[in-house]
Motif scaffolding. Structure first.
Motif, PDB file in Angstrom:
ATOM      1  N   HIS A  62      19.209   1.915 -16.670  1.00  0.00           N
ATOM      2  CA  HIS A  62      18.101   2.249 -15.769  1.00  0.00           C
ATOM      3  C   HIS A  62      17.943   1.265 -14.611  1.00  0.00           C
ATOM      4  O   HIS A  62      17.459   1.634 -13.534  1.00  0.00           O
ATOM      5  N   TRP A  63      18.354   0.014 -14.791  1.00  0.00           N
ATOM      6  CA  TRP A  63      18.139  -1.002 -13.760  1.00  0.00           C
ATOM      7  C   TRP A  63      18.736  -0.634 -12.396  1.00  0.00           C
ATOM      8  O   TRP A  63      18.074  -0.864 -11.374  1.00  0.00           O
ATOM      9  N   PRO A  64      19.939  -0.085 -12.295  1.00  0.00           N
ATOM     10  CA  PRO A  64      20.466   0.233 -10.957  1.00  0.00           C
ATOM     11  C   PRO A  64      19.557   1.160 -10.144  1.00  0.00           C
ATOM     12  O   PRO A  64      19.386   0.955  -8.935  1.00  0.00           O
ATOM     13  N   SER A  65      18.926   2.134 -10.786  1.00  0.00           N
ATOM     14  CA  SER A  65      18.027   3.024 -10.041  1.00  0.00           C
ATOM     15  C   SER A  65      16.758   2.283  -9.608  1.00  0.00           C
ATOM     16  O   SER A  65      16.209   2.554  -8.534  1.00  0.00           O
ATOM     17  N   VAL A  66      16.300   1.340 -10.417  1.00  0.00           N
ATOM     18  CA  VAL A  66      15.134   0.539 -10.053  1.00  0.00           C
ATOM     19  C   VAL A  66      15.482  -0.341  -8.850  1.00  0.00           C
ATOM     20  O   VAL A  66      14.722  -0.436  -7.886  1.00  0.00           O
ATOM     21  N   ILE A  67      16.645  -0.966  -8.903  1.00  0.00           N
ATOM     22  CA  ILE A  67      17.086  -1.823  -7.797  1.00  0.00           C
ATOM     23  C   ILE A  67      17.213  -1.003  -6.515  1.00  0.00           C
ATOM     24  O   ILE A  67      16.762  -1.430  -5.443  1.00  0.00           O
ATOM     25  N   TYR A  68      17.789   0.173  -6.612  1.00  0.00           N
ATOM     26  CA  TYR A  68      17.934   1.049  -5.447  1.00  0.00           C
ATOM     27  C   TYR A  68      16.561   1.374  -4.846  1.00  0.00           C
ATOM     28  O   TYR A  68      16.362   1.287  -3.629  1.00  0.00           O
ATOM     29  N   ARG A  69      15.608   1.712  -5.694  1.00  0.00           N
ATOM     30  CA  ARG A  69      14.257   2.046  -5.232  1.00  0.00           C
ATOM     31  C   ARG A  69      13.591   0.839  -4.563  1.00  0.00           C
ATOM     32  O   ARG A  69      12.982   0.953  -3.497  1.00  0.00           O
ATOM     33  N   MET A  70      13.772  -0.331  -5.146  1.00  0.00           N
ATOM     34  CA  MET A  70      13.179  -1.540  -4.575  1.00  0.00           C
ATOM     35  C   MET A  70      13.848  -1.912  -3.251  1.00  0.00           C
ATOM     36  O   MET A  70      13.190  -2.379  -2.316  1.00  0.00           O
ATOM     37  N   GLN A  71      15.150  -1.694  -3.148  1.00  0.00           N
ATOM     38  CA  GLN A  71      15.864  -1.948  -1.881  1.00  0.00           C
ATOM     39  C   GLN A  71      15.260  -1.079  -0.775  1.00  0.00           C
ATOM     40  O   GLN A  71      15.040  -1.549   0.339  1.00  0.00           O
ATOM     41  N   ASN A  72      15.013   0.184  -1.087  1.00  0.00           N
ATOM     42  CA  ASN A  72      14.414   1.086  -0.098  1.00  0.00           C
ATOM     43  C   ASN A  72      13.034   0.591   0.321  1.00  0.00           C
ATOM     44  O   ASN A  72      12.697   0.622   1.506  1.00  0.00           O
ATOM     45  N   ARG A  73      12.255   0.145  -0.622  1.00  0.00           N
ATOM     46  CA  ARG A  73      10.909  -0.350  -0.294  1.00  0.00           C
ATOM     47  C   ARG A  73      10.985  -1.598   0.577  1.00  0.00           C
ATOM     48  O   ARG A  73      10.181  -1.784   1.485  1.00  0.00           O
ATOM     49  N   MET A  74      11.947  -2.456   0.279  1.00  0.00           N
ATOM     50  CA  MET A  74      12.106  -3.673   1.077  1.00  0.00           C
ATOM     51  C   MET A  74      12.400  -3.326   2.532  1.00  0.00           C
ATOM     52  O   MET A  74      11.779  -3.875   3.443  1.00  0.00           O
ATOM     53  N   THR A  75      13.340  -2.435   2.744  1.00  0.00           N
ATOM     54  CA  THR A  75      13.707  -2.090   4.112  1.00  0.00           C
ATOM     55  C   THR A  75      12.573  -1.345   4.817  1.00  0.00           C
ATOM     56  O   THR A  75      12.370  -1.531   6.014  1.00  0.00           O
ATOM     57  N   GLN A  76      11.819  -0.535   4.090  1.00  0.00           N
ATOM     58  CA  GLN A  76      10.668   0.153   4.683  1.00  0.00           C
ATOM     59  C   GLN A  76       9.610  -0.844   5.158  1.00  0.00           C
ATOM     60  O   GLN A  76       8.901  -0.586   6.126  1.00  0.00           O
ATOM     61  N   LYS A  77       9.527  -1.975   4.477  1.00  0.00           N
ATOM     62  CA  LYS A  77       8.552  -3.003   4.849  1.00  0.00           C
ATOM     63  C   LYS A  77       9.122  -3.986   5.863  1.00  0.00           C
ATOM     64  O   LYS A  77       8.482  -4.984   6.192  1.00  0.00           O
TER      65      LYS A  77
END
Length: 102
Positions: A62-77
């Motif tokens: 499950h961690w890779p999907s969490v990391i992917y989601r967090m990467q998107n949030r980082m770039t959005q911010k």
């Protein structure tokens, strides 16, 4: 304002301020192998927005999907996303200490 509603407003205010705290309202426990590159990366990069969660909150799968989601949030911010080396280090660390890992 009625006296009865004041405690509720105070509780709501405290609750809202906890969500905006650097830990994102999460209770932060020490990470496994705290001096490792993965743990340091977790604290430095993930800790910018919220407390670094224990690797055992998700499975290795499950961690890779969490990391992917967090990467998107980082770039959005407007934050710098993790580079390839950081992604590999973080993913390896999280998988090593993930829920169900031996």
């Amino acid at each position: 304002m009625r006296k009865q509603s004041r405690p509720i407003l105070i509780a709501l205010s405290l609750s809202a301020s906890a969500c905006s705290a650097p830990t994102g309202g999460l209770a932060v426990a020490p990470l496994p192998d705290e001096q490792s590159a993965g743990a340091i990366l977790m604290k430095e990069r993930c800790g910018q927005c919220h407390g670094a969660p224990s690797p055992s909150v998700h499975t290795a799968e499950h961690w890779p999907s969490v990391i992917y989601r967090m990467q998107n949030r980082m770039t959005q911010k407007g934050m710098r996303a993790l580079n390839a080396d950081e992604l590999n280090t973080l993913t390896d660390y999280l998988r090593q200490y993930a829920k169900g890992a031996s």
